[in-house]
Design an enzyme around this catalytic site. Structure first.
Site, PDB file in Angstrom:
ATOM      1  N   HIS A  19     -25.034 -23.505 -56.762  1.00 20.45           N
ATOM      2  CA  HIS A  19     -23.995 -22.724 -56.096  1.00 20.45           C
ATOM      3  C   HIS A  19     -24.637 -21.676 -55.201  1.00 20.45           C
ATOM      4  CE1 HIS A  19     -20.281 -20.550 -55.352  1.00 20.45           C
ATOM      5  NE2 HIS A  19     -20.962 -19.438 -55.599  1.00 20.45           N
ATOM      6  N   ASP A  41      -7.679 -20.167 -61.875  1.00 21.33           N
ATOM      7  CA  ASP A  41      -8.476 -19.377 -60.938  1.00 21.33           C
ATOM      8  C   ASP A  41      -7.805 -19.324 -59.572  1.00 21.33           C
ATOM      9  OD1 ASP A  41     -10.901 -18.106 -59.755  1.00 21.33           O
ATOM     10  OD2 ASP A  41     -11.028 -20.020 -58.717  1.00 21.33           O
ATOM     11  N   ARG A  45      -5.303 -11.778 -56.200  1.00 19.19           N
ATOM     12  CA  ARG A  45      -6.371 -10.815 -55.891  1.00 19.19           C
ATOM     13  C   ARG A  45      -6.445 -10.573 -54.391  1.00 19.19           C
ATOM     14  NH1 ARG A  45     -11.409 -13.528 -57.968  1.00 19.19           N
ATOM     15  NH2 ARG A  45     -12.432 -11.723 -57.011  1.00 19.19           N
ATOM     16  N   LYS A  95     -15.220 -22.583 -62.173  1.00 20.95           N
ATOM     17  CA  LYS A  95     -15.253 -23.889 -61.507  1.00 20.95           C
ATOM     18  C   LYS A  95     -16.532 -24.646 -61.850  1.00 20.95           C
ATOM     19  CE  LYS A  95     -14.244 -21.954 -57.448  1.00 20.95           C
ATOM     20  NZ  LYS A  95     -13.591 -20.654 -57.681  1.00 20.95           N
TER      21      LYS A  95
END
Length: 423
Positions: free
Chosen positions: A81, A160, A167, A186
């Site tokens: 990531h 999420d 958010r 994730k």
């Protein structure tokens, strides 16, 4: 669990119990807890913070809110990531290198937003390449090729997605526990056993300082380890773009050149460092990474990966198959040494050309971008080309302005190290 009592508990700095946190979150997922109460809790969590245990519970709840893939039957399942950068085509190198080294690189990637690019966008510049697939197709390609990259599935960590949407409109995005849990949920759901994190630091990154990046990296590593995964993070510089190409098709071209051993040194350095860390997590010899790259096995794996997902493998030999736009040079107005190239401003130039998104879901032009002919430490003469802009007459003057501001010349330059530290 009483939602009002639960919100008040965090507002006053208390610590949640796991069962209360899960009841609140899954109640929201089932539309039993309204979004205004979740918004209030997000602000309380933003201001009061979540400790590491609460952050892990939040992450695991989000991961379990949808499908959780099982990659345990595949050889050495690894994932990677990046926290987002400019010119960051590292996954296009790390994936083939690891797959050619005996690992299974099965990755779900997102699309680019604002000044940062997305792996799926880059790959979609290859004619025919398809990132959408079923879970069965994902697992079949992971097993057969050892390398698969797919677009983020809405079935993966749907909680999420719901929380992030709130958010985004409640000014609670910039919270390390909330950022870390969003990313790691994730990754946990995607099923890899080992995960290497590339946390970018600098003007072109979301984390502007080493302290911010270090905190995010340590939090994500702790979450992964708490969930029973093998995790390692590298902090890497994003003051200047990585490599010379920034865009979509031109980044694919640069990645292929790098797999042929012709790529820029900074890109190869970061890709090899991440691949070596992933191999060490799996108990494999890190020297396999360089062997796969230099021996040509990584390039062949990339070719097989493109073909398996519908892409034209001939693009590896014939770059004219990529949808590259018309070139326009940016000329130096004085002589000197390139002291810096501001990654953020280069990203804004590509955005102005149409190569990035200002809003989610916006269409992009895969053929536009910026190629940096000069990078920090390079000498330039007056009238010499600093960069090439690939354009279709959209936003060219705005892009030229951003690019002129990105370049700073001086008498000398000392490029900063790329790999700053490991966590």
């Amino acid at each position: 669990m009483n939602p009002v009592v639960f919100i008040r508990e965090k507002r006053e700095g208390g610590k949640h119990r796991r069962e209360d946190l899960e009841a609140f979150l899954f109640g929201y997922l089932r539309d039993e807890v309204p979004d205004y109460q979740v918004s209030a809790w997000l602000m309380a969590a933003f201001l009061r913070g979540l400790d590491l245990e609460e952050t892990l519970w939040l992450t695991e709840a989000m991961a379990r809110s949808g499908k959780v893939l099982d990659l345990s039957g595949l050889p050495h399942p690894v994932d990677k990531h990046s926290s987002g950068g400019v010119g960051d085509k590292v996954s296009l190198l790390v994936g083939p290198i690891l797959a050619a080294s005996g690992c299974t690189f099965a990755k779900m990637s997102g699309r680019g937003l604002a000044h940062t690019g997305g792996t799926i966008d880059k790959l979609e510049s290859v004619p025919g390449w398809r990132g959408e697939m079923t879970e069965a197709e994902f697992l079949e390609r992971a097993r057969r090729v050892g390398l698969v990259i797919t677009a983020q599935s809405p079935d993966l960590a749907p909680l999420d997605g719901k929380l992030y949407a709130l958010r985004d409109v409640t000014a609670t995005v910039e919270s390390v526990p909330l950022i870390a849990s969003s990313i790691m949920s994730k990754k946990l759901a995607a099923g890899a056993r080992s995960l290497v994190l590339d946390v970018k630091v600098g003007r072109g990154a979301f984390m502007k300082t080493l302290e911010e990046a270090r905190l995010l990296a340590k939090t994500m590593v702790a979450i992964g380890q708490g969930a029973g995964r093998r995790v390692r993070a590298l902090l890497t510089s994003m003051e200047a773009p990585l490599g010379r190409a920034v865009g979509n098709a031109i980044e694919v071209r640069e990645a292929i050149r790098a797999l042929k051993g012709e790529g820029p040194g900074d890109l190869l350095e970061v890709a090899l460092a991440l691949a070596e860390e992933a191999l060490k997590l799996e108990g494999l010899d890190p020297a396999l990474a360089r062997k796969a790259l230099e021996g040509g096995a990584a390039l062949e794996k990339f070719r097989a990966f493109l073909e398996a997902q519908g892409g034209d493998p001939k693009v590896v030999e014939d770059f004219s198959l990529l949808p590259l736009a018309e070139e326009h040079p940016l000329l130096a107005e004085e002589e000197g040494v390139v002291r810096e190239v501001d990654a953020y401003k280069v990203g804004l130039a590509v955005l102005a050309l149409g190569g990035g998104r200002r809003r989610k879901g916006e269409a992009i032009d895969h053929g536009v971008g910026v190629y940096l002919l000069k990078k920090p430490g390079d000498r330039v003469e007056r009238g010499e080309a600093l960069a090439l802009l690939y354009h279709r007459n959209r936003g060219l003057e705005e892009a030229l302005g951003h690019l002129r501001e990105a370049y700073a010349l001086g008498e000398e330059a000392h490029p900063a190290p790329l790999v700053l530290e490991a966590v």
